[in-house]
Design a protein around this motif. Structure first.
Motif, PDB file in Angstrom:
ATOM      1  N   TYR A  70       0.432   6.026  -2.371  1.00 35.94           N
ATOM      2  CA  TYR A  70      -0.044   4.661  -2.639  1.00 35.94           C
ATOM      3  C   TYR A  70       0.936   3.651  -2.053  1.00 35.94           C
ATOM      4  O   TYR A  70       2.075   3.533  -2.509  1.00 35.94           O
ATOM      5  N   ARG A  71       0.491   2.905  -1.069  1.00 30.18           N
ATOM      6  CA  ARG A  71       1.354   1.882  -0.475  1.00 30.18           C
ATOM      7  C   ARG A  71       1.718   0.814  -1.504  1.00 30.18           C
ATOM      8  O   ARG A  71       2.817   0.254  -1.473  1.00 30.18           O
TER       9      ARG A  71
ATOM     10  N   PRO B   9     -13.148   4.784   1.840  1.00 28.12           N
ATOM     11  CA  PRO B   9     -12.014   4.414   2.703  1.00 28.12           C
ATOM     12  C   PRO B   9     -11.688   2.930   2.732  1.00 28.12           C
ATOM     13  O   PRO B   9     -10.522   2.558   2.871  1.00 28.12           O
ATOM     14  N   VAL B  10     -12.696   2.068   2.605  1.00 24.35           N
ATOM     15  CA  VAL B  10     -12.460   0.634   2.744  1.00 24.35           C
ATOM     16  C   VAL B  10     -12.322  -0.044   1.384  1.00 24.35           C
ATOM     17  O   VAL B  10     -11.294  -0.651   1.067  1.00 24.35           O
TER      18      VAL B  10
ATOM     19  N   ARG C  36      -9.907   2.683  -1.278  1.00 18.59           N
ATOM     20  CA  ARG C  36      -8.535   2.984  -0.854  1.00 18.59           C
ATOM     21  C   ARG C  36      -7.814   1.757  -0.305  1.00 18.59           C
ATOM     22  O   ARG C  36      -6.628   1.549  -0.600  1.00 18.59           O
ATOM     23  N   ARG C  37      -8.499   0.964   0.507  1.00 16.10           N
ATOM     24  CA  ARG C  37      -7.808  -0.136   1.170  1.00 16.10           C
ATOM     25  C   ARG C  37      -7.779  -1.401   0.319  1.00 16.10           C
ATOM     26  O   ARG C  37      -6.755  -2.076   0.232  1.00 16.10           O
ATOM     27  N   ILE C  38      -8.921  -1.742  -0.339  1.00 14.80           N
ATOM     28  CA  ILE C  38      -8.988  -3.007  -1.069  1.00 14.80           C
ATOM     29  C   ILE C  38      -8.520  -2.851  -2.515  1.00 14.80           C
ATOM     30  O   ILE C  38      -7.617  -3.565  -2.969  1.00 14.80           O
TER      31      ILE C  38
ATOM     32  N   ARG D 287      -5.049  -1.001  -2.408  1.00 12.75           N
ATOM     33  CA  ARG D 287      -4.137  -1.643  -1.456  1.00 12.75           C
ATOM     34  C   ARG D 287      -3.477  -0.654  -0.498  1.00 12.75           C
ATOM     35  O   ARG D 287      -2.310  -0.796  -0.125  1.00 12.75           O
ATOM     36  N   GLY D 288      -4.235   0.354  -0.113  1.00 10.44           N
ATOM     37  CA  GLY D 288      -3.771   1.270   0.916  1.00 10.44           C
ATOM     38  C   GLY D 288      -3.314   2.602   0.371  1.00 10.44           C
ATOM     39  O   GLY D 288      -2.460   2.659  -0.519  1.00 10.44           O
TER      40      GLY D 288
ATOM     41  N   ARG E 150      -2.019   6.365   1.912  1.00  9.74           N
ATOM     42  CA  ARG E 150      -1.655   7.133   3.091  1.00  9.74           C
ATOM     43  C   ARG E 150      -2.420   8.456   3.124  1.00  9.74           C
ATOM     44  O   ARG E 150      -2.736   9.025   2.083  1.00  9.74           O
ATOM     45  N   ARG E 151      -2.667   8.955   4.319  1.00  5.66           N
ATOM     46  CA  ARG E 151      -3.325  10.244   4.457  1.00  5.66           C
ATOM     47  C   ARG E 151      -2.395  11.341   3.976  1.00  5.66           C
ATOM     48  O   ARG E 151      -1.179  11.267   4.091  1.00  5.66           O
TER      49      ARG E 151
END
Length: 378
Positions: free
Chosen positions: A64-65, A356-357, A360-362, A365-366, A368-369
């Motif tokens: 988790y970023r 994915p969007v 995971r991203r929103i 907040r990112g 990592r694979r």
């Protein structure tokens, strides 16, 4: 200037998101008995397709970023000293570590069946447990699911879809399952269950085996307090919603009569401006719905407001459960509104947009694979 220290006890879905929201505004410490998020969501997919479930719901914290600025502690909370604002944590080697705080967030969730337990586990132990339960059900010629909530219904539907030649029966105490959802939700889900050959048995209330915490799949006959003949199956899956709050470490003065953490509308513990609670452990409303309604954003705002001396916002709970019941299916993901109607996200959009969007991203907040291991892209 020293930043305030926030300790989040419990890094399940709600605690993890709260920590991510606060990472840029405070010194955040997260305590978890698992080495990553092991979500309590989508039990049916977890049982029937553990690799797919792991991709989205079993994610190590280092991926988790949003947690890059958060210190995570792998341990079990054993005590709370309110006066000293200090948490006691037992580490995997048995030693006790003390964590002081300016703000404490209680998000330790609940125990329920074999899939939600507050036990210290390594990544290997989590993987082994997922696989062993799946293999146990895969080898069964008949499965009985006991319970009428979303976990039981999802399990029955997904197991029947995964192994159509297995005899699958769902037993529930009321006239219909999903009693906390709108009746229209049950009617739609009922058609899916019947289409998949699931035997539906309303009006069956099980007698709980003596001294059983229902933490294993069994093969013993199921006896009914409602008088029906015993039911037998190669595998009996208990999903009766017998939840127990993970609050043995919390002083009783903070708890209601059922052991859940008392909170006000602002998610703060009455009489303790420095302690908040969220998720299934928090007594926000009869459904304890803050875990499923993104109250993490409100909680993070309220903590920042409390530290700055500003007014706090209020959590408004829905009257019925809503959202996904069955999880992602071959034809997509059905999401049910509180008043019953459903809309479907096509399967392609789940894998290319939703997870994915949006997730995971929103939301997170990112992420990592993953590199290495047995589960794809976990």
């Amino acid at each position: 200037m020293t930043r305030p220290r926030v300790v989040v006890a419990g890094l399940g879905d709600s605690g993890l998101l709260t920590a991510i929201h606060l990472a840029r505004h405070a010194e955040v410490v997260g305590v978890s008995v698992k080495p990553g998020l092991v979500s309590g969501q989508e039990l049916g997919t977890r049982l029937s397709r553990p690799d797919r479930w792991s991709r989205d719901y079993w994610v190590s914290f280092d991926r988790y970023r949003g947690l890059d600025g958060v210190r995570t502690v792998h341990g079990d909370v054993t005590g709370l000293d309110i006066d000293c604002r200090r948490l006691s944590v037992r580490l995997p080697d048995g030693t006790i570590e003390e964590e002081s705080y300016d703000i404490l967030v209680i998000a330790t969730g609940v125990s329920n069946g074999f899939w939600r337990r507050p036990t210290l586990q390594t990544s290997g132990q989590v993987d082994a447990e997922l696989r062993s339960v799946h293999d146990r059900l895969a080898s069964a010629h008949s499965i009985a699911v006991i319970g009428g909530g979303a976990a039981a219904v999802s399990s029955a539907a997904n197991l029947a879809q995964r192994w159509p030649s297995t005899r699958l029966d769902l037993y529930f105490p009321g006239d219909r399952a999903l009693p906390q959802h709108h009746p229209r939700t049950w009617r739609r889900v009922e058609r899916i269950l019947r289409d998949r050959g699931v035997g539906l048995h309303p009006g069956h209330r099980a007698l709980i085996p003596a001294d059983s915490e229902l933490t294993e799949i069994t093969d013993d006959p199921v006896t009914w307090s409602t008088g029906q003949p015993d039911a037998t199956a190669d595998a009996v899956l208990w999903a009766i919603g017998r939840v127990r709050p993970n609050t043995a470490w919390v002083p009783s003065t903070l708890l209601d009569d059922d052991g859940f953490v008392r909170v006000g509308a602002d998610l703060r513990v009455p009489g303790h401006d420095e302690i908040f609670a969220i998720g299934d452990v928090a007594a926000t409303d009869p459904l304890r719905s803050s875990a499923r309604n993104r109250a993490d954003k409100l909680l993070a705002r309220n903590i920042r407001a409390a530290l700055a001396g500003r007014r706090l916002g209020s959590y408004r709970a829905p009257r019925r459960r809503w959202g996904s019941v069955l999880g992602t299916q071959p034809d997509g993901l059905q999401i049910f509104a509180p008043n019953g109607p459903a809309f479907r996200l096509p399967s392609w959009s789940v894998d290319t947009v939703l997870q994915p969007v949006i997730v995971r991203r929103i939301i997170y907040r990112g992420i990592r694979r993953r590199t290495g291991g047995t589960s794809p892209d976990r």
